[in-house]
Design a protein around this motif. Structure first.
Motif, short mmCIF file in Angstrom:
data_model
loop_
_atom_site.label_atom_id
_atom_site.label_comp_id
_atom_site.label_asym_id
_atom_site.label_seq_id
_atom_site.Cartn_x
_atom_site.Cartn_y
_atom_site.Cartn_z
N VAL A 1 0.85 -1.20 0.00
CA VAL A 1 0.00 0.00 0.00
C VAL A 1 0.88 1.26 0.00
CG1 VAL A 1 -1.62 1.34 1.39
CG2 VAL A 1 -2.02 -1.09 1.04
N ILE A 2 1.95 1.24 0.80
CA ILE A 2 2.85 2.41 0.84
C ILE A 2 3.50 2.63 -0.53
CG2 ILE A 2 5.00 3.32 1.83
CD1 ILE A 2 4.26 1.74 4.42
N VAL A 3 4.01 1.55 -1.10
CA VAL A 3 4.67 1.65 -2.40
C VAL A 3 3.68 2.14 -3.46
CG1 VAL A 3 5.68 0.22 -4.21
CG2 VAL A 3 6.47 -0.02 -1.88
N HIS A 4 2.45 1.64 -3.37
CA HIS A 4 1.39 2.08 -4.28
C HIS A 4 1.14 3.58 -4.12
CE1 HIS A 4 -2.53 2.07 -6.29
NE2 HIS A 4 -3.06 2.59 -5.20
N GLU A 5 1.09 4.05 -2.88
CA GLU A 5 0.80 5.46 -2.63
C GLU A 5 2.00 6.36 -2.96
OE1 GLU A 5 -0.80 5.88 1.30
OE2 GLU A 5 -2.71 5.00 0.72
N LEU A 6 3.18 5.77 -3.04
CA LEU A 6 4.36 6.56 -3.43
C LEU A 6 4.47 6.65 -4.96
CD1 LEU A 6 7.07 5.39 -0.86
CD2 LEU A 6 5.84 7.56 -0.91
N GLY A 7 3.54 6.00 -5.68
CA GLY A 7 3.51 6.18 -7.13
C GLY A 7 3.96 4.99 -7.95
N ALA A 8 4.06 3.81 -7.35
CA ALA A 8 4.43 2.62 -8.14
C ALA A 8 3.27 2.25 -9.06
CB ALA A 8 4.76 1.46 -7.23
N PHE A 9 3.59 1.87 -10.29
CA PHE A 9 2.56 1.37 -11.20
C PHE A 9 2.11 -0.01 -10.73
CE2 PHE A 9 4.75 3.94 -14.69
CZ PHE A 9 3.80 4.94 -14.67
N ASP A 10 0.84 -0.34 -11.02
CA ASP A 10 0.35 -1.70 -10.74
C ASP A 10 1.25 -2.73 -11.42
OD1 ASP A 10 -1.66 -0.39 -9.47
OD2 ASP A 10 -3.30 -1.18 -10.69
N LEU B 1 -4.67 -5.35 -6.47
CA LEU B 1 -4.36 -3.91 -6.47
C LEU B 1 -5.57 -3.07 -6.86
CD1 LEU B 1 -0.78 -3.95 -8.06
CD2 LEU B 1 -1.38 -3.25 -5.74
N ARG B 2 -6.47 -3.67 -7.65
CA ARG B 2 -7.66 -2.91 -8.06
C ARG B 2 -8.60 -2.64 -6.88
NH1 ARG B 2 -8.58 -1.11 -12.79
NH2 ARG B 2 -7.08 -1.69 -14.38
N THR B 3 -8.38 -3.34 -5.77
CA THR B 3 -9.19 -3.03 -4.58
C THR B 3 -8.66 -1.78 -3.88
OG1 THR B 3 -7.83 -4.40 -3.10
CG2 THR B 3 -9.68 -5.49 -4.20
N LEU B 4 -7.43 -1.34 -4.27
CA LEU B 4 -6.89 -0.10 -3.71
C LEU B 4 -7.35 1.06 -4.58
CD1 LEU B 4 -3.20 -1.19 -2.99
CD2 LEU B 4 -5.14 -1.24 -1.44
N PRO B 5 -7.44 2.28 -3.99
CA PRO B 5 -7.90 3.44 -4.80
C PRO B 5 -6.93 3.77 -5.93
CG PRO B 5 -7.96 3.95 -2.46
CD PRO B 5 -7.25 2.64 -2.60
#
Lengths: 226, 299
Positions: free
Chosen positions: B203-212, B295-299
């Motif tokens: 989640v952190i990595v996703h929020e820091l801008g990592a692509f799916d 990952l699609r369950t994350l915003p």
């Protein structure tokens, strides 16, 4: 730069997806121009963190229109959202450092995720570690750092890639006065360089020392803008 | 601070979240079963082809009242049929069954000595048909020489063996499909477990801008390594078992197999290396789909 128009937020309940839950934010509208700075204040549980989550795209609004860095967030694809997030620096209230990475690698993480060449990352990380006064702790893992040191690493991670928008949720909460002052100098310096800065805090003394327009939220409603 | 910093190879902490024991073990077991399934399918096809060829060329000729003579000839019907068979180029291995052999064949129904019963038994001749075309002209010629003569081929058995082969191969294909589905399910469960263990980090990595795609790629890469390791081990461990089974089946198999490597046929050697590749594809694809869906369950 950041535009909210009649924004409502309601958290989905995992146990009862269809069930109604109380609105966390209700009819929020404000605009922060490019290069602006805002304090975000209000009592605990008022909705400050929820509002910040909407700005860094960690939540979707139930209703209303949001633009971040000139981009309407409702229309972005997942990849566009990732690219938008890379232009936003976030200091989380609970730091959220990766426990398996040392201080250096935690700070370098946003640049590595943006696929920046490793040679260009090193100088930036060293510079920001000096700024937050932790050059000597670059190999330390988060659990080896004090709360204040972790917070400074989290701040360094948020600002290292020179974001266009910086969001900080209680960034001085674990710092002594000297460290808090140093962090605020860093944030205001970034703001002067053109970064839009939003800082959520309870610390009224800090606000008085660094005067700027404030957004005040109480019970999910915006009660002061300016 | 002057020393060079290498980027961490495993910044999501996947080595701990996707441990290198259980998944390779399960994938190895699947590869082992798949190797047995492929070997079974190929062996049944080979044996069936061998049997079909034998059955299709076998001739059984029954000559009623074999010692009778036609008015126009001086030889017996049996001698006339044997003479005709000897003169037919496609009829090979012509052999008349002895009375003892006929006795032996009929003993379950008529007892040990059929001669005592005084029954008018036909003479039985076996042969192999190697001529061009079918046995129709031969059948007509023999019936002309000796009316009532029956010429049976193995056509009925050929059809039955073909049906048996088809059903065995369908079973093997079903086993392979089931093994592949179970393998995909195992990978999916392991990936979900890894995601649950590293949820906060991702989640952190996703929020820091990592692509799916970047996150899915890292996790799929780890899964790929584990599935290939498991599949290679499982396939390698299947070899001694397959060699042992090949030795057991040697009397039924083609004679060339005994000189082949480990007694295994060339098509099997060609198919076995594909197992780790297929396992890799299943592992990588399943992990990609699982992570991207999560990952699609994350915003």
């Amino acid at each position: 730069m950041v535009l909210f128009e009649d924004v409502w937020l309601r958290y989905r309940q995992a146990a009862h997806p269809g069930a109604g839950s109380p609105e966390v934010l209700r009819g929020i509208s404000f605009e922060i121009p490019e290069g602006g700075m805002r304090w975000l204040t209000g009592p605990s549980g008022a909705g400050k963190t929820s509002l910040l989550k909407l700005i860094y795209l960690s939540e979707h609004p139930a209703r209303g229109h949001i633009e971040v860095l000139g981009t309407p967030v409702a229309r972005v694809t997942r990849n566009q959202a990732s690219l938008l997030r890379r232009r936003i620096g976030v200091v989380y209230q609970d730091f959220r450092l990766l426990p398996q990475l040392n201080a250096y690698d935690n700070i370098a993480l946003p640049m590595r995720l943006a696929h920046r060449p490793e040679t260009s990352i090193h100088a930036d990380v060293i510079e920001i570690m000096k700024w937050v006064g932790l050059s000597h702790r670059h190999q330390a893992l988060p659990f080896e750092l004090s709360g204040g040191e972790q917070q400074r690493i989290a701040i360094a991670r948020a600002v290292v890639s020179r974001p266009k928008l910086l969001i900080a949720d209680e960034p001085t909460g674990n710092l002594d006065d000297d460290q808090a002052q140093r962090v605020m100098l860093l944030l205001t310096a970034l703001n002067k360089l053109g970064t839009t800065v939003i800082v959520a805090t309870h610390n009224t003394a800090l606000i008085q020392r660094h005067p700027a327009p404030a957004l005040r939220i109480e019970s999910g409603r915006l009660v002061q803008d300016g | 601070m002057a020393e060079r910093h290498r980027p961490p190879a495993d910044f999501l902490g996947l080595r701990a979240a996707l441990a290198d024991r259980l998944l390779p073990l399960l994938v190895g077991a699947m590869a082992f079963l798949a190797a047995l399934g492929i070997a079974g399918a190929q062996a049944s096809a080979g044996l069936a082809a061998h049997w079909q060829q034998d059955a299709a060329t076998a001739l059984t000729i029954q000559v009623p009242t074999p010692q009778a003579q036609d008015a126009t000839t001086t030889t017996t019907r049996l001698a006339a049929v044997l003479g005709a068979l000897a003169a037919t180029p496609g009829a090979e291995g012509v052999q008349q069954l002895s009375p003892a052999a006929i006795n032996n064949l009929l003993s379950p129904w008529l007892g040990t000595d059929t001669a005592d019963l005084g029954l008018p038994l036909p003479a039985v001749i076996t042969a192999h048909w190697a001529g061009p075309g079918g046995v129709g002209p031969l059948r007509a010629a023999l019936q002309k020489l000796s009316p009532g003569t029956l010429v049976d081929t193995g056509a009925l058995w050929t059809g039955r063996v073909a049906a048996l082969t088809a059903s065995l191969q369908a079973c093997a294909a079903a086993v392979l499909v089931i093994v592949a589905l179970i393998g995909a399910a195992v990978v999916s469960v392991a990936t979900h477990a890894g995601l649950a263990q590293r949820r906060e980090t991702i989640v952190i990595v996703h929020e820091l801008g990592a692509f799916d795609g970047d996150i899915a790629g890292l996790i799929a890469q780890r899964i790929l390594r584990l599935t290939v390791t498991g599949a290679l081990t499982g396939t390698a461990l299947s070899l001694p078992v397959l060699a042992w089974l090949a030795r057991l089946a040697a009397p039924f198999a083609a004679s060339t197999l005994s000189s082949a490597l480990l007694g295994l046929p060339a098509p099997l050697w060609a198919a076995l290396p594909a197992l780790p590749l297929i396992a890799a594809l299943i592992g990588w694809g399943t992990a990609q789909l699982t992570v991207r869906g999560w990952l699609r369950t994350l915003p």
